[in-house]
Design an enzyme around this catalytic site. Structure first.
Site, PDB file in Angstrom:
ATOM      1  N   CYS A  88       0.838  -1.205   0.000  1.00  0.00           N
ATOM      2  CA  CYS A  88       0.000   0.000   0.000  1.00  0.00           C
ATOM      3  C   CYS A  88       0.875   1.259   0.000  1.00  0.00           C
ATOM      4  CB  CYS A  88      -0.954  -0.054   1.196  1.00  0.00           C
ATOM      5  SG  CYS A  88      -2.380   1.014   1.009  1.00  0.00           S
ATOM      6  N   HIS A 197      -2.932  -6.097   1.304  1.00  0.00           N
ATOM      7  CA  HIS A 197      -2.292  -6.130   2.624  1.00  0.00           C
ATOM      8  C   HIS A 197      -2.118  -7.548   3.159  1.00  0.00           C
ATOM      9  CE1 HIS A 197      -2.381  -1.797   3.576  1.00  0.00           C
ATOM     10  NE2 HIS A 197      -3.389  -1.789   2.729  1.00  0.00           N
ATOM     11  N   GLU A 199      -0.310  -8.428   5.615  1.00  0.00           N
ATOM     12  CA  GLU A 199      -0.184  -8.392   7.086  1.00  0.00           C
ATOM     13  C   GLU A 199      -1.542  -8.362   7.778  1.00  0.00           C
ATOM     14  OE1 GLU A 199       0.248  -5.957   5.083  1.00  0.00           O
ATOM     15  OE2 GLU A 199      -0.540  -4.105   5.942  1.00  0.00           O
TER      16      GLU A 199
END
Lengths: 227, 81
Positions: A88, A197, A199
């Site tokens: 991002c 994302h 994570e």
């Protein structure tokens, strides 16, 4: 053997550093906090540039962060082979720093898009995707207002010809990126940037759409252990 | 003292959804005859000294380095006044 050490960078306005550090620890690596204003990589084996709104996205997303003192250490280290991933805002920073070609621009819809996104892993010959199967379909969260990947025609052709597209959007492109590109790698494969994302998709407990994000972290661990 | 203006615009081939949204809003507000709108940025740079060639070269360097991302944007530099 000591655990692999993955640096997680925090700029003013970074949001996802704690999730990234948690994901690093989940796969058994050590998460090392790195501060934007330091000129010290603390001897880490890899670097994670998390998402957020570094420097408030002032001027352009990632334009100010690119000149942070820590980036002056990261750029030459990445060029010398240090594994670096940006998700991002981290992807935007990697493009602004010219570690990856092209740029991320305003979503074609002008809407901020936050949703679970199907993706295809196109390229496993990178430090960050080597535990996926080529062509594997995964689901990761996307959440951004400026994620439309653009590059000139020559750059785009070179990315495709060199198999530098790492992940591609499936089931609808959230931002109008060219060729449905969600993430790319550099020539050497040590630097990867993507808008989704990983994570945020490592634990079912928190309502993540999958645990597919773990693959990025197991990949870097495997890469470092075998190095 | 001199003021130098740097205009930064998305390259013509780069989609400008913000400009398009503005262009679509104008007819709704009663403005007609607009075929398209492109949105950009304007920087007003106050110099301590005169806007001589050396100073302008420095401003162009600023534009290349920070003000514009030349991968997707063009810039122009002019002295105001």
């Amino acid at each position: 053997m000591s655990a692999a050490r993955v640096g997680v960078v925090t700029f003013p306005g970074t949001l996802d550093d704690q999730d990234a550090a948690r994901a690093v620890r989940l796969v058994g690596a050590q998460a090392v906090p790195l501060w934007h204003a330091d000129r010290d990589l603390k001897g880490v084996d890899a670097v994670f540039l998390p998402g957020g709104f570094s420097y408030g996205d002032y001027l352009r997303c990632g334009a100010i962060s690119r000149f942070a003192p820590l980036m002056e250490e990261i750029v030459p280290a990445a060029k010398a082979g240090l594994p670096v991933i940006g998700t991002c805002n981290g992807f935007q920073i990697l493009c602004e720093a010219h570690l990856l070609p092209g740029a991320l621009t305003r979503n074609a819809s002008l809407h901020y898009v936050c949703r679970d996104q199907r993706l295809r892993v196109e390229q496993t010959a990178t430090a960050w995707t080597n535990t996926f199967a080529a062509g594997q379909e995964i689901v990761l969260p996307v959440k951004h207002g400026e994620g439309r990947y653009v590059a000139d025609a020559d750059t785009l052709a070179a990315l495709e010809a060199g198999d530098h597209v790492v992940v591609r959007y499936l089931g609808g492109n959230p931002n109008g990126s060219l060729n449905d590109i969600a993430g790319i790698r550099n020539e050497a494969g040590n630097v990867v940037g993507l808008m989704p994302h990983p994570e945020h998709a490592v634990e079912e407990l928190v309502g993540a759409p999958s645990t597919d994000g773990l693959g990025f972290f197991t990949s870097i661990l495997k890469n470092l252990v075998n190095a | 003292m001199a003021r130098v203006i740097v205009d930064v615009m998305l390259k013509p081939e780069i989609l400008d959804p913000q400009g398009q949204a503005i262009a679509r809003a104008l007819p709704r507000l009663g403005f007609s005859g607009v075929s398209s709108v492109r949105q950009g940025k304007r920087f007003e740079i106050e110099l301590e000294g005169a806007a001589d060639e050396a100073a302008l070269a420095e401003v162009r360097k600023m534009a290349e380095t920070l003000l514009a991302n030349t991968v997707i944007e063009d810039y122009s530099v002019r002295v105001e006044g």
